[in-house]
Design a protein around this motif. Structure first.
Motif, PDB file in Angstrom:
ATOM      1  N   LEU A   1       5.745  -5.023  -0.379  1.00  0.00           N
ATOM      2  CA  LEU A   1       5.715  -4.558  -1.496  1.00  0.00           C
ATOM      3  C   LEU A   1       4.581  -3.458  -1.789  1.00  0.00           C
ATOM      4  O   LEU A   1       4.929  -2.268  -2.183  1.00  0.00           O
ATOM      5  N   SER A   2       3.459  -3.848  -1.418  1.00  0.00           N
ATOM      6  CA  SER A   2       2.302  -3.049  -1.400  1.00  0.00           C
ATOM      7  C   SER A   2       2.417  -1.882  -0.563  1.00  0.00           C
ATOM      8  O   SER A   2       2.209  -0.695  -0.709  1.00  0.00           O
ATOM      9  N   HIS A   3       3.100  -2.127   0.935  1.00  0.00           N
ATOM     10  CA  HIS A   3       3.295  -0.960   1.664  1.00  0.00           C
ATOM     11  C   HIS A   3       4.368   0.010   1.209  1.00  0.00           C
ATOM     12  O   HIS A   3       4.020   1.243   1.363  1.00  0.00           O
ATOM     13  N   GLU A   4       5.293  -0.438   0.411  1.00  0.00           N
ATOM     14  CA  GLU A   4       6.410   0.161  -0.116  1.00  0.00           C
ATOM     15  C   GLU A   4       5.920   1.151  -1.174  1.00  0.00           C
ATOM     16  O   GLU A   4       6.215   2.320  -1.182  1.00  0.00           O
ATOM     17  N   LYS A   5       4.925   0.567  -1.803  1.00  0.00           N
ATOM     18  CA  LYS A   5       4.338   1.388  -3.070  1.00  0.00           C
ATOM     19  C   LYS A   5       3.628   2.496  -2.477  1.00  0.00           C
ATOM     20  O   LYS A   5       3.653   3.644  -3.020  1.00  0.00           O
ATOM     21  N   VAL A   6       2.769   2.243  -1.316  1.00  0.00           N
ATOM     22  CA  VAL A   6       1.762   2.961  -0.908  1.00  0.00           C
ATOM     23  C   VAL A   6       2.828   4.351   0.001  1.00  0.00           C
ATOM     24  O   VAL A   6       2.574   5.554  -0.325  1.00  0.00           O
TER      25      VAL A   6
ATOM     26  N   ASN B   1       5.889   5.138  -1.173  1.00  0.00           N
ATOM     27  CA  ASN B   1       6.408   5.943  -2.253  1.00  0.00           C
ATOM     28  C   ASN B   1       5.520   6.891  -2.872  1.00  0.00           C
ATOM     29  O   ASN B   1       5.941   8.060  -3.520  1.00  0.00           O
ATOM     30  N   LYS B   2       4.283   6.809  -3.177  1.00  0.00           N
ATOM     31  CA  LYS B   2       3.220   7.713  -3.606  1.00  0.00           C
ATOM     32  C   LYS B   2       2.953   8.630  -2.859  1.00  0.00           C
ATOM     33  O   LYS B   2       2.924  10.003  -3.276  1.00  0.00           O
TER      34      LYS B   2
END
Length: 54
Positions: free
Chosen positions: A44-49, A51-52
């Motif tokens: 999840l944290s990797h996916e947020k990064v 997407n940003k």
């Protein structure tokens, strides 16, 4: 002397190594649930990064 008993010495070393391996795995045991939670958090944290940056 050791040449006469090399099979027994080798077997003893192998048994000690296996016991040490089993003991270290039991001491550092992580449950499957904990492993899944940490993997999901990482994803999840990797996916947020990602997407940003898009």
């Amino acid at each position: 002397m050791i040449a006469k008993y090399w099979k027994k010495v080798g077997l003893l070393i192998l048994i000690i190594a296996c016991l040490f391996n089993i003991t270290s795995k039991l001491v550092n045991f992580t449950s499957l649930g904990q492993e899944l939670k940490s993997s999901a958090t990482y994803m999840l944290s990797h996916e947020k990064v990602e997407n940003k940056t898009k």
